[in-house]
Enzyme design. Structure first.
Site, PDB file in Angstrom:
ATOM      1  N   ASP A  92       0.868  -1.175   0.000  1.00 59.73           N
ATOM      2  CA  ASP A  92       0.000   0.000   0.000  1.00 59.73           C
ATOM      3  C   ASP A  92       0.907   1.227   0.000  1.00 59.73           C
ATOM      4  O   ASP A  92       2.011   1.198   0.538  1.00 59.73           O
ATOM      5  CB  ASP A  92      -0.883  -0.036   1.249  1.00 59.73           C
ATOM      6  N   TYR A  96      -3.722   5.458   2.983  1.00 60.30           N
ATOM      7  CA  TYR A  96      -4.727   5.201   4.009  1.00 60.30           C
ATOM      8  C   TYR A  96      -4.203   5.556   5.395  1.00 60.30           C
ATOM      9  O   TYR A  96      -4.933   6.096   6.231  1.00 60.30           O
ATOM     10  CB  TYR A  96      -5.162   3.733   3.989  1.00 60.30           C
ATOM     11  N   GLN A 194     -11.013   6.621  -6.905  1.00 63.56           N
ATOM     12  CA  GLN A 194     -11.607   7.274  -5.739  1.00 63.56           C
ATOM     13  C   GLN A 194     -12.961   7.883  -6.143  1.00 63.56           C
ATOM     14  O   GLN A 194     -13.517   7.516  -7.154  1.00 63.56           O
ATOM     15  CB  GLN A 194     -10.646   8.319  -5.173  1.00 63.56           C
ATOM     16  N   ASP A 271      -7.899  -7.472   0.446  1.00 59.07           N
ATOM     17  CA  ASP A 271      -7.083  -7.519   1.664  1.00 59.07           C
ATOM     18  C   ASP A 271      -7.898  -6.931   2.797  1.00 59.07           C
ATOM     19  O   ASP A 271      -8.803  -6.125   2.572  1.00 59.07           O
ATOM     20  CB  ASP A 271      -5.789  -6.722   1.497  1.00 59.07           C
TER      21      ASP A 271
END
Length: 376
Positions: A92, A96, A194, A271
């Site tokens: 990642d 986040y 997004q 995930d």
């Protein structure tokens, strides 16, 4: 990286495929255990491979950048060499984690300034240096730097955030394409869709991401508090736009039922920290439903945790013994429960794949969603 689509379900958008990387083959649909700091909590690499049968795991740019740091990772020869995992890894971008540091970060066009959760030191992430950091970590699949919007958020904020994420993506692509991996194998960049829960923004973002022509694509900004039906609606809208010949990765999702429903919507990769986090709190996912192992009802239940999974921990240890370990706060409880939950998640997506290939996914999925959502 090469993606091969093997079969598509006739009653839904579910599909079975294969992703070929320089560190091995990934059969899809697939669940990826989360190893934030270079380790899947409470689980040895041998158990990940032999017992859980994980095909790919995750690392996290934010955490690995702060500790152990890039110097150590580069000296080791990358994360694969550092942690001894010789199968594929995805990282990642840290977007986040930056989102979750709302009180200690500032987002600007250039990038994000944030304070370390470890020592309060100040750092800066830009699309360019996040690509460089992930080159040094050495994951097979690396994620573009994006802003993950909260839920709920106003339309104007979601639109401006999406536009900036798109501008950041262009910078990520430019930097990624201008550099090479450090350890002699291929790395792949996935852009991220997004747009929060607004249909027109999700459509616009999915079209923009699809137009970049990368080897795979991700869907972000979901599973952040919105109702499940809204998550499914956004996922379906996006998967109808993202190219069918590229793998689709839904980030941070989710419960077993979430995963099955999103497989039916055309998602290939998942995930979530849920299987290991919940395991450490005594919640087990099984083929018959959800167990709170702390409950008194399991005190004298000497049956295996879930023999259907075929995993050593799931078949060998009894519910009564695991309850004893859990209420006694023994470390072994977290290990057994984590191995079981991850094994269950890999079993579940493996079963989904088999039923897609055999042509009866829809009937199996509907029955399994009811089972895995039941509290025992």
């Amino acid at each position: 990286m090469k993606f091969t689509l093997e079969k598509k379900d006739s009653q839904s958008q579910a599909r079975a495929g294969q992703i070929q990387t320089d560190h091995g083959l990934i059969n899809t649909p697939i669940f990826m255990p989360v190893g934030t700091a270079g380790t899947v909590k409470a689980v040895h690499q041998r158990e990940l491979k032999e017992d859980i049968q994980a095909q790919i795991i995750l690392g996290n740019t934010y955490h690995l950048y702060l500790r152990p740091g890039l110097d150590i990772l580069e000296k080791a020869g990358g994360l694969h060499k550092f942690n001894g995992w010789d199968r594929p890894i995805l990282t990642d971008s840290g977007g986040y984690q930056v989102f979750s540091l709302a009180g200690t970060r500032k987002i600007k066009e250039e990038g994000v300034t944030f304070k370390s959760h470890i020592d309060g030191s100040k750092h800066n992430f830009t699309p360019e240096n996040v690509m460089d950091i992930q080159r040094t970590i050495g994951a097979d699949i690396i994620m573009a730097f994006d802003e993950c919007t909260p839920y709920p958020c106003e339309y104007g904020y979601a639109r401006n955030s999406m536009d900036m994420t798109h501008r950041w993506l262009k910078r990520c692509i430019d930097r990624f394409d201008a550099t090479e991996g450090k350890y002699g194998y291929h790395q792949t960049l996935f852009p991220i869709v997004q747009g929060s829960v607004y249909k027109d923004l999700r459509k616009q973002s999915a079209e923009f991401i699809a137009a970049q022509g990368r080897e795979g694509n991700a869907i972000g900004g979901l599973s952040v508090g919105e109702p499940a039906e809204m998550m499914y609606e956004m996922t379906e809208l996006v998967t109808e736009i993202l190219p069918a010949d590229k793998p689709r990765y839904l980030m941070g999702v989710g419960t077993p039922a979430n995963i099955l429903e999103c497989i039916a919507l055309g998602v290939d990769m998942f995930d979530c920290v849920m299987p290991t986090r919940n395991a450490r709190n005594g919640m087990l996912f099984t083929s018959e439903g959800i167990i709170n192992i702390r409950n008194e009802k399991w005190k004298d239940d000497f049956s295996p945790i879930d023999p259907l999974i075929g995993n050593y921990a799931s078949s060998f240890y009894s519910k009564a013994y695991l309850r004893h370990l859990t209420v006694s706060k023994e470390i072994l409880a977290a290990q057994i429960a984590s191995i079981h939950n991850l094994s269950f998640y890999l079993w579940l997506v493996g079963q989904a794949r088999e039923h897609i290939l055999s042509g009866d996914f829809g009937v199996w999925k509907d029955a399994m969603v009811k089972k895995v959502s039941t509290r025992l």
